[in-house]
Design a protein around this motif. Structure first.
Motif, PDB file in Angstrom:
ATOM      1  N   ARG A 142      74.959 -18.047 -85.395  1.00  0.00           N
ATOM      2  CA  ARG A 142      74.545 -18.350 -86.772  1.00  0.00           C
ATOM      3  C   ARG A 142      73.202 -19.063 -86.795  1.00  0.00           C
ATOM      4  N   ILE A 143      72.451 -18.795 -87.871  1.00  0.00           N
ATOM      5  CA  ILE A 143      71.114 -19.386 -87.960  1.00  0.00           C
ATOM      6  C   ILE A 143      70.893 -20.123 -89.290  1.00  0.00           C
ATOM      7  N   LEU A 144      71.607 -19.731 -90.354  1.00  0.00           N
ATOM      8  CA  LEU A 144      71.412 -20.356 -91.668  1.00  0.00           C
ATOM      9  C   LEU A 144      72.618 -21.162 -92.143  1.00  0.00           C
ATOM     10  N   THR A 145      73.823 -20.679 -91.829  1.00  0.00           N
ATOM     11  CA  THR A 145      75.009 -21.409 -92.272  1.00  0.00           C
ATOM     12  C   THR A 145      75.471 -22.355 -91.166  1.00  0.00           C
ATOM     13  N   ASP A 146      76.392 -23.216 -91.518  1.00  0.00           N
ATOM     14  CA  ASP A 146      76.928 -24.189 -90.573  1.00  0.00           C
ATOM     15  C   ASP A 146      77.781 -23.482 -89.528  1.00  0.00           C
ATOM     16  N   TYR A 147      77.879 -24.051 -88.341  1.00  0.00           N
ATOM     17  CA  TYR A 147      78.658 -23.432 -87.257  1.00  0.00           C
ATOM     18  C   TYR A 147      80.125 -23.241 -87.632  1.00  0.00           C
ATOM     19  N   GLY A 148      80.665 -24.104 -88.477  1.00  0.00           N
ATOM     20  CA  GLY A 148      82.059 -23.981 -88.877  1.00  0.00           C
ATOM     21  C   GLY A 148      82.260 -23.123 -90.115  1.00  0.00           C
ATOM     22  N   PHE A 149      81.197 -22.477 -90.589  1.00  0.00           N
ATOM     23  CA  PHE A 149      81.278 -21.685 -91.819  1.00  0.00           C
ATOM     24  C   PHE A 149      82.248 -20.520 -91.629  1.00  0.00           C
ATOM     25  N   VAL A 150      83.046 -20.255 -92.661  1.00  0.00           N
ATOM     26  CA  VAL A 150      84.032 -19.177 -92.603  1.00  0.00           C
ATOM     27  C   VAL A 150      83.538 -18.001 -93.433  1.00  0.00           C
ATOM     28  N   VAL A 164      85.662 -22.687 -98.409  1.00  0.00           N
ATOM     29  CA  VAL A 164      85.800 -24.125 -98.155  1.00  0.00           C
ATOM     30  C   VAL A 164      84.576 -24.852 -98.694  1.00  0.00           C
ATOM     31  N   GLU A 165      84.752 -26.137 -98.899  1.00  0.00           N
ATOM     32  CA  GLU A 165      83.625 -26.977 -99.283  1.00  0.00           C
ATOM     33  C   GLU A 165      83.598 -28.176 -98.343  1.00  0.00           C
ATOM     34  N   MET A 166      82.445 -28.797 -98.229  1.00  0.00           N
ATOM     35  CA  MET A 166      82.370 -29.962 -97.368  1.00  0.00           C
ATOM     36  C   MET A 166      81.953 -31.168 -98.192  1.00  0.00           C
ATOM     37  N   ARG A 167      82.395 -32.312 -97.741  1.00  0.00           N
ATOM     38  CA  ARG A 167      82.055 -33.572 -98.403  1.00  0.00           C
ATOM     39  C   ARG A 167      82.088 -34.678 -97.359  1.00  0.00           C
ATOM     40  N   TYR A 168      81.458 -35.771 -97.677  1.00  0.00           N
ATOM     41  CA  TYR A 168      81.486 -36.920 -96.776  1.00  0.00           C
ATOM     42  C   TYR A 168      82.697 -37.767 -97.107  1.00  0.00           C
ATOM     43  N   ASP A 169      83.519 -38.033 -96.125  1.00  0.00           N
ATOM     44  CA  ASP A 169      84.720 -38.839 -96.305  1.00  0.00           C
ATOM     45  C   ASP A 169      84.422 -40.275 -95.888  1.00  0.00           C
ATOM     46  N   GLU A 170      84.537 -41.203 -96.840  1.00  0.00           N
ATOM     47  CA  GLU A 170      84.233 -42.618 -96.589  1.00  0.00           C
ATOM     48  C   GLU A 170      85.194 -43.244 -95.577  1.00  0.00           C
ATOM     49  N   LYS A 171      86.461 -42.866 -95.641  1.00  0.00           N
ATOM     50  CA  LYS A 171      87.446 -43.443 -94.734  1.00  0.00           C
ATOM     51  C   LYS A 171      87.215 -42.991 -93.295  1.00  0.00           C
ATOM     52  N   GLN A 172      86.952 -41.692 -93.126  1.00  0.00           N
ATOM     53  CA  GLN A 172      86.749 -41.144 -91.779  1.00  0.00           C
ATOM     54  C   GLN A 172      85.312 -41.312 -91.282  1.00  0.00           C
ATOM     55  N   LYS A 173      84.419 -41.644 -92.210  1.00  0.00           N
ATOM     56  CA  LYS A 173      82.995 -41.833 -91.885  1.00  0.00           C
ATOM     57  C   LYS A 173      82.380 -40.581 -91.247  1.00  0.00           C
ATOM     58  N   ARG A 174      82.742 -39.420 -91.794  1.00  0.00           N
ATOM     59  CA  ARG A 174      82.181 -38.161 -91.304  1.00  0.00           C
ATOM     60  C   ARG A 174      82.313 -37.088 -92.383  1.00  0.00           C
ATOM     61  N   VAL A 176      83.766 -33.737 -93.805  1.00  0.00           N
ATOM     62  CA  VAL A 176      85.021 -32.998 -93.632  1.00  0.00           C
ATOM     63  C   VAL A 176      84.977 -31.725 -94.476  1.00  0.00           C
ATOM     64  N   TYR A 177      85.725 -30.737 -94.013  1.00  0.00           N
ATOM     65  CA  TYR A 177      85.877 -29.490 -94.751  1.00  0.00           C
ATOM     66  C   TYR A 177      87.235 -29.484 -95.435  1.00  0.00           C
ATOM     67  N   GLN A 178      87.279 -28.924 -96.629  1.00  0.00           N
ATOM     68  CA  GLN A 178      88.525 -28.828 -97.368  1.00  0.00           C
ATOM     69  C   GLN A 178      88.502 -27.558 -98.206  1.00  0.00           C
ATOM     70  N   PRO A 179      89.675 -27.088 -98.659  1.00  0.00           N
ATOM     71  CA  PRO A 179      89.676 -25.899 -99.527  1.00  0.00           C
ATOM     72  C   PRO A 179      88.856 -26.150-100.792  1.00  0.00           C
ATOM     73  N   VAL A 180      88.302 -25.103-101.331  1.00  0.00           N
ATOM     74  CA  VAL A 180      87.459 -25.228-102.526  1.00  0.00           C
ATOM     75  C   VAL A 180      88.283 -25.764-103.690  1.00  0.00           C
ATOM     76  N   THR A 181      87.740 -26.761-104.398  1.00  0.00           N
ATOM     77  CA  THR A 181      88.436 -27.349-105.534  1.00  0.00           C
ATOM     78  C   THR A 181      87.889 -26.842-106.862  1.00  0.00           C
ATOM     79  N   ILE A 182      86.858 -26.005-106.818  1.00  0.00           N
ATOM     80  CA  ILE A 182      86.282 -25.452-108.047  1.00  0.00           C
ATOM     81  C   ILE A 182      87.202 -24.357-108.568  1.00  0.00           C
ATOM     82  N   GLU A 183      87.543 -24.435-109.841  1.00  0.00           N
ATOM     83  CA  GLU A 183      88.352 -23.379-110.441  1.00  0.00           C
ATOM     84  C   GLU A 183      87.420 -22.348-111.054  1.00  0.00           C
TER      85      GLU A 183
END
Length: 200
Positions: A142-150, A164-174, A176-183
């Motif tokens: 891969r060259i444009l998307t993230d290595y973990g991109f599905v 999936v979508e990614m966000r910064y998790d304050e508790k884990q300090k990194r 994280v990827y999670q299922p898309v929450t946009i309807e």
């Protein structure tokens, strides 16, 4: 010296003959369609043959022809293609070359990086966005998307909102990827008129 499209088309027919699956002259441009089995040989000859001298690879991209009506064009089952744009500096003309992958589930065409090293990142981009594999490419990743991109985001069946979508998790300090929450929803534009005819 500038070579006109009609002269280029005639020369391509004379030299390649049955190796060309199709030759299209449209809007002053020439496009040839070749089988993937002869693709590297044709590309090498287009670069090295003194009758063509396409020294420069301008662009290489993937195309998803899903729903395009390829059945009518005799290309049933041919969904993914690689399109290459070439330039001859000697003859001041351009050529488009199209090659279709045989298998929609795992589209693959030969790499032309050995002929034009500039194809390197173009082929990686086509792999990243369309999932087209390039046999013989030394570093296909891969060259444009993230290595973990599905998935492959330029495919026509890829959902607009993604998987999936990614966000910064304050508790884990990194990150994280999670299922898309946009309807998904349909957006209907609202038209506001001031009631005056003709906007006056």
């Amino acid at each position: 010296m500038q070579r006109n499209p009609v002269e280029l088309a005639d020369r391509l027919r004379a030299v390649f003959g049955a190796k060309l699956k199709d030759l299209i002259e449209s809007f002053g441009e020439v496009t040839i369609v070749v089988n993937k089995a002869v693709y590297p040989d044709v590309m090498g000859q287009l670069r090295d043959d003194s009758r063509f001298r396409f020294e420069e690879l301008i662009d290489l991209c993937g195309v998803d022809y899903a729903g395009y009506g390829n059945e009518e064009k005799g290309l049933k089952g041919k969904r993914f293609a690689v399109v290459v744009h070439l330039l001859s500096l000697a003859f001041n003309c351009r050529l488009r070359v199209r090659v279709f992958a045989d298998d929609d589930a795992m589209p693959e065409v030969p790499s032309i990086m050995a002929i034009w090293p500039a194809a390197n990142w173009f082929e990686r981009e086509a792999f990243d966005l369309y999932g087209i594999l390039f046999k013989g490419h030394p570093d296909l990743r891969r060259i444009l998307t993230d290595y973990g991109f599905v998935g492959y985001p330029f495919r026509k069946d890829f959902p607009v909102q993604g998987y999936v979508e990614m966000r910064y998790d304050e508790k884990q300090k990194r990150v994280v990827y999670q299922p898309v929450t946009i309807e998904p929803r349909e957006i209907t534009p609202r038209v506001i008129r001031d009631g005056r005819e003709g906007g006056k």
